[in-house]
Design an enzyme around this catalytic site. Structure first.
Site, PDB file in Angstrom:
ATOM      1  N   ASP A 216       0.848  -1.263   0.049  1.00 65.07           N
ATOM      2  CA  ASP A 216       0.007   0.032   0.014  1.00 65.07           C
ATOM      3  C   ASP A 216       0.894   1.274  -0.100  1.00 65.07           C
ATOM      4  O   ASP A 216       2.293   1.112   0.340  1.00 65.07           O
ATOM      5  CB  ASP A 216      -0.916  -0.036   1.414  1.00 65.07           C
ATOM      6  CG  ASP A 216      -2.222   0.853   1.072  1.00 65.07           C
ATOM      7  OD1 ASP A 216      -2.092   1.533   0.091  1.00 65.07           O
ATOM      8  OD2 ASP A 216      -2.819   1.018   2.028  1.00 65.07           O
TER       9      ASP A 216
ATOM     10  N   ASP B 226      -3.657   7.222  -3.848  1.00 63.73           N
ATOM     11  CA  ASP B 226      -5.047   7.847  -4.193  1.00 63.73           C
ATOM     12  C   ASP B 226      -5.679   8.754  -2.930  1.00 63.73           C
ATOM     13  O   ASP B 226      -5.098   8.603  -1.776  1.00 63.73           O
ATOM     14  CB  ASP B 226      -5.917   6.524  -4.609  1.00 63.73           C
ATOM     15  CG  ASP B 226      -6.185   5.870  -3.472  1.00 63.73           C
ATOM     16  OD1 ASP B 226      -5.159   5.186  -3.059  1.00 63.73           O
ATOM     17  OD2 ASP B 226      -7.081   5.195  -3.037  1.00 63.73           O
TER      18      ASP B 226
ATOM     19  N   ALA C 159     -11.799   2.612   0.020  1.00 70.80           N
ATOM     20  CA  ALA C 159     -12.715   3.344   1.043  1.00 70.80           C
ATOM     21  C   ALA C 159     -14.011   2.791   1.457  1.00 70.80           C
ATOM     22  O   ALA C 159     -14.913   3.443   1.519  1.00 70.80           O
ATOM     23  CB  ALA C 159     -12.833   4.738   0.539  1.00 70.80           C
TER      24      ALA C 159
ATOM     25  N   CYS D 177     -15.046 -25.064  16.323  1.00 72.67           N
ATOM     26  CA  CYS D 177     -14.142 -25.030  15.139  1.00 72.67           C
ATOM     27  C   CYS D 177     -13.264 -26.474  15.479  1.00 72.67           C
ATOM     28  O   CYS D 177     -13.383 -26.720  16.363  1.00 72.67           O
ATOM     29  CB  CYS D 177     -13.506 -23.915  14.953  1.00 72.67           C
ATOM     30  SG  CYS D 177     -12.102 -23.751  13.855  1.00 72.67           S
TER      31      CYS D 177
ATOM     32  N   CYS E 124     -10.158 -26.499  13.774  1.00 67.15           N
ATOM     33  CA  CYS E 124      -8.856 -26.000  13.164  1.00 67.15           C
ATOM     34  C   CYS E 124      -7.827 -26.448  14.180  1.00 67.15           C
ATOM     35  O   CYS E 124      -7.956 -26.953  15.426  1.00 67.15           O
ATOM     36  CB  CYS E 124      -8.706 -24.335  12.920  1.00 67.15           C
ATOM     37  SG  CYS E 124      -8.525 -23.607  14.453  1.00 67.15           S
TER      38      CYS E 124
ATOM     39  N   CYS F 247      -8.208 -24.707  17.857  1.00 66.81           N
ATOM     40  CA  CYS F 247      -9.343 -25.157  18.412  1.00 66.81           C
ATOM     41  C   CYS F 247      -9.504 -26.689  18.779  1.00 66.81           C
ATOM     42  O   CYS F 247     -10.162 -27.021  20.070  1.00 66.81           O
ATOM     43  CB  CYS F 247     -10.416 -24.670  17.543  1.00 66.81           C
ATOM     44  SG  CYS F 247     -10.793 -23.045  17.457  1.00 66.81           S
TER      45      CYS F 247
END
Length: 492
Positions: free
Chosen positions: A93, A128, A196, A279, A281, A284
């Site tokens: 960015d 921008d 934005a 979850c 994963c 978890c």
């Protein structure tokens, strides 16, 4: 044609694509997640993102690097990939976020693009103007003009094979977003962030977000890869992909973890409020909520961030599979149910059904009617628009059930699609799985289909045999059509 972006599969506005990033020597499959890396505060290392989570691309802030002396010198000397220890593609960015937050930054588009090139960024960004929502139209137009001038400057900067972003601004004015998209697509820049939108998402204004994206997409070409800047919560990914977004950057995984927040595709929970993890994963399955709360603060933050990333990447994979199977819109409807603001987003999406229909495949595996919003899907619109291809006989029975030999032809009527010849009954989407207890929207859409067929064929005599349609649907049927309720009347 932008040769660096190639489409592979599509469903509604969503697509699976390949974004070739020449400077990195990699091809990124989209939709793709770009984890945000703050070079001063790294919660999960880029190397771990690559090896454990399969991240193909990430994003960091070149303005922070440029204004932090020790990091700047290391980046210039060793390059961004060595600095972050990451082999995939890196987007940077420009400092526009800092501009939005603090009102000014000490760099220009030429300077920041040259700096991004010098540190080895693979996809750079000009400075921008991220115009916030709800500003005056005059301000939106002025700031958009400045952004467009900077895109033209960006075209003139020699950056070798570094790709360059062309942000699409315009505040909450869809027509300005469309103009911005047209201008950006006409440049020779490479990736197209819709900018934005973070304030909209922070305020749960998903309906407005959909309108903004729809406006930008109308201006952009199909070969334009679209990045939804700052869209980090997995709850809204399916909706955004269905509208045509390809890239998402997320700092949410780390920011939420720092605040003790646990991501799910249904929303966000506070770790302090959880007794069980919904979850499976690695985090978890290794910890209970109590175990995680007992960890030292830094370790807890890292583990919570890892869970947040697992959930986020899982949702991206789920969306890709939905596109491949042709059931992305069913996933969008499912994701809209946990929060009223997401339902606003879904309903806003149905307002753009004609736009989505342009890229929606003609045939898929199945159509599941899951809610009244299903009545407004692109497939329904397409079926009704194509009624002008059909030529009914002089006297036609339109029937939801029984047929009769007293007419020249008998056509089926299926809600929400409306009428069609019996020969088409085994074609998509008329093979839809539809509940027995339908809502008014489905019947009303079917009635609109009847009305369109009648308008297209003024010399045909139509009779509609329905099974107790609601009055709101019957009111949409032209007066020239004789109607019979088969629950109380017999067909001739």
């Amino acid at each position: 044609m932008r040769e660096h972006f190639e489409l592979r599969d599509a469903d509604a506005g969503g697509r699976i694509g390949e974004l070739t990033v020449p400077r990195a020597g990699v091809t990124v499959e989209t939709p793709a997640l770009l984890p945000v890396i703050n070079p001063n505060i790294i919660t999960i290392s880029p190397k771990r993102l690559e090896e454990e989570f399969g991240a193909e691309i990430l994003i960091t802030n070149s303005y922070i690097i440029k204004t932090t002396e020790d990091i700047r010198e290391q980046a210039l000397e060793d390059g961004l990939h060595d600095l972050l220890d990451f082999d995939g593609a890196i987007m940077t960015d420009s400092g526009s976020f800092q501009l939005a937050e603090y009102g000014e930054i000490d760099t220009t588009t030429e300077e920041i693009l040259q700096f991004q090139h010098d540190i080895g960024s693979d996809i750079g960004t000009p400075v921008d103007i991220p115009t916030p929502p709800d500003v005056s139209r005059e301000r939106a137009e002025e700031e958009l003009a400045t952004t467009q001038e900077r895109l033209e400057i960006a075209e003139s900067v020699e950056v070798g094979d570094m790709l360059v972003n062309a942000p699409v601004q315009g505040s909450t004015y869809p027509d300005l977003r469309e103009q911005a998209g047209e201008h950006a697509a006409a440049t020779d820049l490479d990736v197209f962030p819709v900018g934005a939108v973070v304030p909209l998402m922070n305020d749960y204004r998903y309906g407005d977000m959909v309108d903004v994206v729809a406006g930008a997409k109308r201006g952009l070409d199909q070969d334009c890869p679209v990045h939804l800047f700052g869209a980090g919560h997995p709850m809204m990914f399916a909706l955004a992909v269905a509208m045509g977004c390809d890239l998402f950057d997320s700092a949410a995984y780390a920011l939420y973890a720092r605040d003790g927040r646990y991501l799910t595709v249904r929303g966000t929970e506070h770790l302090a409020d959880l007794d069980y993890f919904p979850c499976s994963c690695p985090v978890c399955t290794e910890y209970t909520p109590a175990d995680l709360r007992d960890l030292p603060e830094r370790e807890q933050e890292e583990e919570l961030a890892a869970h947040n990333l697992h959930v986020t990447f899982e949702e991206i994979r789920r969306i890709k599979q939905a596109i491949r199977q042709g059931n992305l819109l069913e996933l969008v409807e499912e994701r809209a149910r946990p929060h009223p603001a997401m339902l606003d987003g879904l309903r806003a999406m149905t307002d753009h059904a004609a736009q989505l229909e342009e890229t929606d495949p003609v045939s898929k595996g199945a159509f599941f009617y899951l809610s009244n919003e299903s009545a407004y899907r692109p497939e329904v619109l397409r079926h009704q628009e194509r009624l002008d291809r059909l030529s009914p006989a002089d006297e036609v029975l339109l029937t939801t059930g029984e047929h009769s030999t007293a007419f020249d032809e008998s056509w089926k009527v299926v809600a929400p699609f409306g009428p069609f010849p019996k020969a088409l009954r085994n074609t998509y989407p008329l093979t839809a799985e539809i509940p027995d207890r339908l809502d008014r929207d489905a019947y009303e859409q079917a009635a609109r289909g009847v009305a369109r067929l009648v308008d297209l064929n003024p010399d045909t005599d139509f009779t509609l045999a329905h099974d107790d349609w609601p009055e709101s649907a019957l009111e949409l049927v032209p007066a020239s059509v004789e109607t019979l309720d088969t629950t109380t009347e017999r067909l001739p």
